[in-house]
Design a protein around this motif. Structure first.
Motif, PDB file in Angstrom:
ATOM      1  N   MET A   1       0.836  -1.209   0.000  1.00 34.37           N
ATOM      2  CA  MET A   1       0.000   0.000   0.000  1.00 34.37           C
ATOM      3  C   MET A   1       0.862   1.247   0.000  1.00 34.37           C
ATOM      4  N   GLY A   2       2.055   1.171   0.668  1.00 36.34           N
ATOM      5  CA  GLY A   2       2.952   2.321   0.750  1.00 36.34           C
ATOM      6  C   GLY A   2       3.395   2.810  -0.616  1.00 36.34           C
ATOM      7  N   PRO A   3       3.973   1.939  -1.477  1.00 33.46           N
ATOM      8  CA  PRO A   3       4.397   2.398  -2.814  1.00 33.46           C
ATOM      9  C   PRO A   3       3.246   2.934  -3.652  1.00 33.46           C
ATOM     10  N   MET A   4       2.070   2.307  -3.550  1.00 32.46           N
ATOM     11  CA  MET A   4       0.926   2.783  -4.322  1.00 32.46           C
ATOM     12  C   MET A   4       0.498   4.178  -3.858  1.00 32.46           C
ATOM     13  N   ARG A   5       0.488   4.372  -2.549  1.00 31.65           N
ATOM     14  CA  ARG A   5       0.124   5.699  -2.018  1.00 31.65           C
ATOM     15  C   ARG A   5       1.141   6.738  -2.445  1.00 31.65           C
ATOM     16  N   SER A   6       2.423   6.364  -2.420  1.00 31.76           N
ATOM     17  CA  SER A   6       3.473   7.305  -2.836  1.00 31.76           C
ATOM     18  C   SER A   6       3.336   7.654  -4.315  1.00 31.76           C
ATOM     19  N   ALA A   7       3.019   6.646  -5.152  1.00 26.64           N
ATOM     20  CA  ALA A   7       2.859   6.897  -6.582  1.00 26.64           C
ATOM     21  C   ALA A   7       1.680   7.834  -6.844  1.00 26.64           C
ATOM     22  N   LEU A   8       0.582   7.615  -6.112  1.00 30.83           N
ATOM     23  CA  LEU A   8      -0.579   8.490  -6.282  1.00 30.83           C
ATOM     24  C   LEU A   8      -0.256   9.917  -5.837  1.00 30.83           C
ATOM     25  N   THR A   9       0.497  10.042  -4.752  1.00 22.89           N
ATOM     26  CA  THR A   9       0.884  11.367  -4.275  1.00 22.89           C
ATOM     27  C   THR A   9       1.734  12.086  -5.319  1.00 22.89           C
ATOM     28  N   ILE A  10       2.690  11.352  -5.889  1.00 18.89           N
ATOM     29  CA  ILE A  10       3.543  11.933  -6.931  1.00 18.89           C
ATOM     30  C   ILE A  10       2.698  12.353  -8.129  1.00 18.89           C
ATOM     31  N   PHE A  11       1.724  11.512  -8.483  1.00 20.05           N
ATOM     32  CA  PHE A  11       0.880  11.826  -9.642  1.00 20.05           C
ATOM     33  C   PHE A  11       0.066  13.094  -9.401  1.00 20.05           C
ATOM     34  N   TRP A  12      -0.595  13.190  -8.251  1.00 18.63           N
ATOM     35  CA  TRP A  12      -1.448  14.348  -8.006  1.00 18.63           C
ATOM     36  C   TRP A  12      -0.644  15.612  -7.779  1.00 18.63           C
ATOM     37  N   LEU A  13       0.498  15.506  -7.108  1.00 17.82           N
ATOM     38  CA  LEU A  13       1.368  16.682  -6.994  1.00 17.82           C
ATOM     39  C   LEU A  13       1.882  17.106  -8.369  1.00 17.82           C
ATOM     40  N   GLY A  14       2.144  16.118  -9.225  1.00 19.31           N
ATOM     41  CA  GLY A  14       2.606  16.427 -10.574  1.00 19.31           C
ATOM     42  C   GLY A  14       1.546  17.129 -11.407  1.00 19.31           C
ATOM     43  N   THR A  15       0.285  16.707 -11.256  1.00 19.63           N
ATOM     44  CA  THR A  15      -0.783  17.382 -11.996  1.00 19.63           C
ATOM     45  C   THR A  15      -0.924  18.834 -11.540  1.00 19.63           C
ATOM     46  N   LYS A  16      -0.705  19.068 -10.236  1.00 18.50           N
ATOM     47  CA  LYS A  16      -0.719  20.460  -9.739  1.00 18.50           C
ATOM     48  C   LYS A  16       0.408  21.253 -10.394  1.00 18.50           C
ATOM     49  N   GLU A  17       1.586  20.646 -10.473  1.00 19.11           N
ATOM     50  CA  GLU A  17       2.728  21.309 -11.092  1.00 19.11           C
ATOM     51  C   GLU A  17       2.487  21.534 -12.581  1.00 19.11           C
ATOM     52  N   LEU A  18       1.846  20.556 -13.222  1.00 17.22           N
ATOM     53  CA  LEU A  18       1.560  20.674 -14.658  1.00 17.22           C
ATOM     54  C   LEU A  18       0.596  21.829 -14.919  1.00 17.22           C
ATOM     55  N   ARG A  19      -0.429  21.952 -14.091  1.00 15.42           N
ATOM     56  CA  ARG A  19      -1.355  23.077 -14.245  1.00 15.42           C
ATOM     57  C   ARG A  19      -0.648  24.403 -14.053  1.00 15.42           C
ATOM     58  N   SER A  20       0.303  24.429 -13.109  1.00 17.68           N
ATOM     59  CA  SER A  20       1.046  25.660 -12.859  1.00 17.68           C
ATOM     60  C   SER A  20       1.894  26.041 -14.069  1.00 17.68           C
ATOM     61  N   VAL A  21       2.520  25.039 -14.696  1.00 17.54           N
ATOM     62  CA  VAL A  21       3.344  25.313 -15.882  1.00 17.54           C
ATOM     63  C   VAL A  21       2.481  25.779 -17.039  1.00 17.54           C
ATOM     64  N   LEU A  22       1.352  25.125 -17.249  1.00 23.31           N
ATOM     65  CA  LEU A  22       0.486  25.478 -18.382  1.00 23.31           C
ATOM     66  C   LEU A  22      -0.163  26.845 -18.198  1.00 23.31           C
ATOM     67  N   ARG A  23      -0.319  27.294 -16.949  1.00 20.61           N
ATOM     68  CA  ARG A  23      -0.872  28.632 -16.712  1.00 20.61           C
ATOM     69  C   ARG A  23       0.174  29.731 -16.857  1.00 20.61           C
ATOM     70  N   ASP A  24       1.445  29.340 -16.786  1.00 25.89           N
ATOM     71  CA  ASP A  24       2.529  30.317 -16.927  1.00 25.89           C
ATOM     72  C   ASP A  24       2.764  30.563 -18.422  1.00 25.89           C
ATOM     73  N   THR A  25       2.088  31.561 -18.970  1.00 27.53           N
ATOM     74  CA  THR A  25       2.132  31.777 -20.416  1.00 27.53           C
ATOM     75  C   THR A  25       3.528  32.142 -20.913  1.00 27.53           C
ATOM     76  N   VAL A  26       4.294  32.851 -20.097  1.00 23.59           N
ATOM     77  CA  VAL A  26       5.650  33.231 -20.517  1.00 23.59           C
ATOM     78  C   VAL A  26       6.528  31.995 -20.655  1.00 23.59           C
ATOM     79  N   MET A  27       6.485  31.135 -19.647  1.00 27.40           N
ATOM     80  CA  MET A  27       7.313  29.927 -19.692  1.00 27.40           C
ATOM     81  C   MET A  27       6.829  28.977 -20.773  1.00 27.40           C
ATOM     82  N   LEU A  28       5.531  28.851 -20.930  1.00 33.77           N
ATOM     83  CA  LEU A  28       4.995  27.984 -21.973  1.00 33.77           C
ATOM     84  C   LEU A  28       5.356  28.523 -23.361  1.00 33.77           C
ATOM     85  N   GLY A  29       5.294  29.844 -23.524  1.00 37.93           N
ATOM     86  CA  GLY A  29       5.709  30.448 -24.788  1.00 37.93           C
ATOM     87  C   GLY A  29       7.174  30.203 -25.086  1.00 37.93           C
ATOM     88  N   LEU A  30       8.011  30.229 -24.046  1.00 38.08           N
ATOM     89  CA  LEU A  30       9.438  29.945 -24.226  1.00 38.08           C
ATOM     90  C   LEU A  30       9.649  28.521 -24.702  1.00 38.08           C
TER      91      LEU A  30
END
Length: 379
Positions: free
Chosen positions: A1-30
């Protein structure tokens, strides 16, 4: 259960980071610019081939051979030779009107047919380095071929003691865009992976959300890996689109090997580059500091990677040291697959070394994370 929980945490934190990158129009334009217009401009504006070199010709012989030589300078490598008087050679060269000026002396054809010494004069404007080097070489080859053909027809040529046959592999026409486009993608992968990952950490710190993450029930490893996969995914998608649209369709560069294998290796290299960015992000306290650290790291990685100059042209001691650089192995990996059609069995040792170096920098970044987490917990 530990590795699965860690993988899910990484996935959801990553989606938060992905949304942050996609909202950053300057960085996305670069990112979009770096893998589209930047590659096109680099491939098409830094050509090392001779194109439309201007040629002047002083024909004092006015023979069939001299006309044959003049007619052999053809587009697109050379412009049609322009007739010139001998007294105008120096003024024309001083004015930059011609890259090459060929002076054919009187009785040149007759001297050759009578087997007497004959000489031609080729004046070269060396302020244009590519035309001075390659253009002069092309001109000499053209002249020698025309003279040999003329003498053979006249029955005055002897058999050549050696016949040299050259074969150019992987880039038969030695076209610069075939090389610079792929190398541009590789350099931009390094640049953007470090910038995106480092900026993600600095941005979290400046907004105060990094301290919140560090006191939440998530581990530094999960925070780091979320940023690695999210930022790496953005760049990987951009690389795939650039190879297909810019390199293949717009620049018409043939890809000899497997693009999926190249993208797999790029994903491994992105693990290293984003880990370096995370480490720099833990050192920098602000974006300006990150920019200075980035320059200290990126410039040596790019300039000494083999993408601009081959390792063989560097000092032997430096070339040996650079065998520890993952960027050197990524460049060699990309060239082997995209140019020479190498398979996984040839390139896997380079991927292993890149992954190991990425793991080392991830460990260093995690140590810095843990120090920050301890400080946040005490605070």
């Amino acid at each position: 259960m530990g590795p699965m929980r860690s993988a899910l945490t990484i996935f959801w934190l990553g989606t938060k980071e992905l949304r942050s990158v996609l909202r950053d129009t300057v960085m996305l334009g670069l990112v979009i610019y770096s893998f589209s217009l930047a590659i096109l401009m680099q491939a098409q504006s830094s050509s090392q081939e001779v194109r439309n070199a201007s040629v002047g010709i002083v024909d004092e012989d006015r023979s069939a051979l001299s006309r044959r030589i003049a007619g052999a300078f053809l587009p697109p490598v050379f412009r049609r030779p322009q007739p010139l008087a001998e007294r105008d050679i120096v003024p024309a060269m001083n004015a930059g009107r011609y890259a090459l000026v060929l002076d054919i002396p009187p009785n040149f054809e007759r001297d050759l047919l009578d087997r007497r010494p004959a000489a031609l004069q080729l004046d070269i404007d060396a302020t244009a380095m590519v035309q001075a080097g390659l253009g002069a070489s092309y001109a000499q080859q053209i002249i020698l071929e025309e003279i040999s053909g003329f003498l053979a027809r006249a029955g005055r040529a002897g058999p050549a003691p050696v016949t040299l046959a050259s074969r150019v592999a992987y880039n038969p026409n030695t076209e610069t865009p075939w090389f610079t486009s792929v190398m541009g993608i590789i350099n931009n992968v390094t640049m953007l992976a470090i910038i995106l990952a480092g900026a993600a950490i600095v941005r979290e710190r400046e907004h105060g959300t990094l301290d919140h993450l560090l006191v939440m029930p998530v581990r530094p490893f999960e925070i780091a890996m979320a940023k690695v996969w999210a930022n790496g995914a953005v760049i990987l998608v951009a690389v795939a689109a650039s190879v297909e649209i810019v390199v293949r369709r717009l620049l018409h560069v043939p890809i000899a090997g497997s693009v999926p294998l190249f993208l797999t290796g790029t994903a491994v290299y992105l693990f290293f580059a984003t880990a370096v960015g995370l480490f720099l992000g833990t050192l920098a306290r602000s974006m300006p500091q990150l920019g200075l650290l980035y320059l200290l790291v990126y410039l040596p990685l790019a300039m000494l990677s083999g993408s601009n100059t081959p390792l063989e042209s560097m000092p032997a001691w430096l070339a040996r040291i650079l065998q520890a650089s993952p960027t050197v192995h990524y460049v060699a990996f990309a060239q082997a697959i995209l140019y020479r059609g190498a398979g996984f069995g040839v390139v896997w040792p380079r991927l292993v070394l890149i992954a190991l170096m990425g793991g080392l920098f991830l460990v260093l970044a995690l140590r810095r994370f843990r120090l920050a987490a301890d400080a946040a917990a005490r605070g």
